[in-house]
Design an enzyme around this catalytic site. Structure first.
Site: not given
Ligand SMILES: [Ca+2]
Length: 311
Positions: A196, A241-244
């Protein structure tokens, strides 16, 4: 193509909003419900945010089921208002929903009931602390045999943490629950910081969504400034950050990720509390499909394309 039924377990959360929007815009997925959990804020706030997000996306048909207000074995962590804003949704001022969460059931029970009713079909996508999943396993130990898969956003295998030097925020927020979930022996994928932190939406990427004209793109553009400021101030990053959303992207295009089957142990030791220990030692533990590599440009292109679609 039959859409895969999923329950998104979430603590919205700016990057949760992006993940939910992408999932709802994806015909490959049938989002059965959003279950909510403490994490980015108290569960009353994350539940209100889940309802607000669905209102904004004009998807009031998706039920919201409220879950755990704190971790299973320790006091709650404070809200991450420094990342997501005072309302955990970028302080845009979105109105409260006129809708309510489902009243007669809690998230863990809802997960158990839904999975039991559709054995082998449902994928759980937890993108917050893992409390609700641990509680669901306590209610129904056979849950591990009844799900299709679990896709966790959390952990850090071979990279540093983001809330402590070793711990990722979702795991750190309820390490005891994470230990239960990674040890449950179900088909499980860990989408952690190893991947991520590579899926980074730059300010230019976000700005380019401004004219997209969809509610999904609008939410991302409107909620991003608080999250951008956090990264600019803490690590000089001009992006988020596009974690999900990376976990949802794995559901859509697992071929864009590299995984290795490894045991995952959650540390509760001094100095490494909440760390995911992924050193390859067998430890008698079930294996987890740990994401260790990603084609980040392709994932970002996928997210961009979905955010431009009507949900
Ligand atoms: Ca989240």
């Amino acid at each position: 193509m039959t859409p895969r039924p999923v329950i998104i377990d979430t603590d919205p959360g700016i990057d949760d909003a992006m993940a939910i929007a992408v999932a709802l815009a994806s015909p490959e997925l049938d989002v059965l419900a959003l279950t909510t959990v403490h994490g980015n804020h108290e569960v009353d706030v994350t539940t209100a945010n889940a309802l607000r997000i669905l209102d904004l996306l004009e998807r009031a048909d998706v039920p919201v089921v409220a879950g755990a207000g704190g971790p299973i074995g320790r006091p709650s962590t404070p809200p991450a208002t420094f990342v997501h804003g005072d309302d955990a949704l970028g302080d845009v001022g979105y109105p409260p929903s006129t809708r309510s969460a489902v009243r007669d059931v809690d998230a863990a029970t809802f997960i158990v009931d839904t999975v039991r009713a559709r054995p082998g079909e449902v994928t759980l996508v937890p993108i917050g602390p893992l409390t609700n999943l641990a509680l669901a396993l306590e209610i129904e130990p056979r849950l591990a045999q009844l799900v299709d898969r679990v896709v966790v956003m959390g952990g850090a295998a071979r990279v540093p943490g983001n809330i402590t030097p070793t711990a990722e925020a979702n795991i750190w927020s309820d390490p005891e629950a994470a230990e239960v979930v990674f040890g449950a022996g179900w088909p499980i994928t860990m989408i952690g910081l190893d991947v991520t932190h590579q899926v980074t939406a730059t300010t230019a990427w976000i700005d380019a969504l401004t004219g997209a004209g969809t509610p999904a793109a609008r939410i991302v553009v409107e909620t991003a400034p608080v999250y951008l400021r956090f990264h600019r101030d803490t690590d000089g990053l001009e992006g988020i950050h596009c974690h999900d959303a990376a976990a949802v992207a794995w559901m859509l295009r697992p071929d864009l990720f590299t995984t290795e089957a490894l045991p995952v142990v959650v540390s509760t030791g001094d100095g490494t509390d909440g760390a995911t220990v992924v050193d390859g030692a067998p430890r008698g533990r079930p294996l987890v499909d740990v994401a260790v590599g990603v084609d980040a440009d392709a994932v970002l292109a996928l997210l961009d394309e979905r955010l431009r679609r009507a949900v």
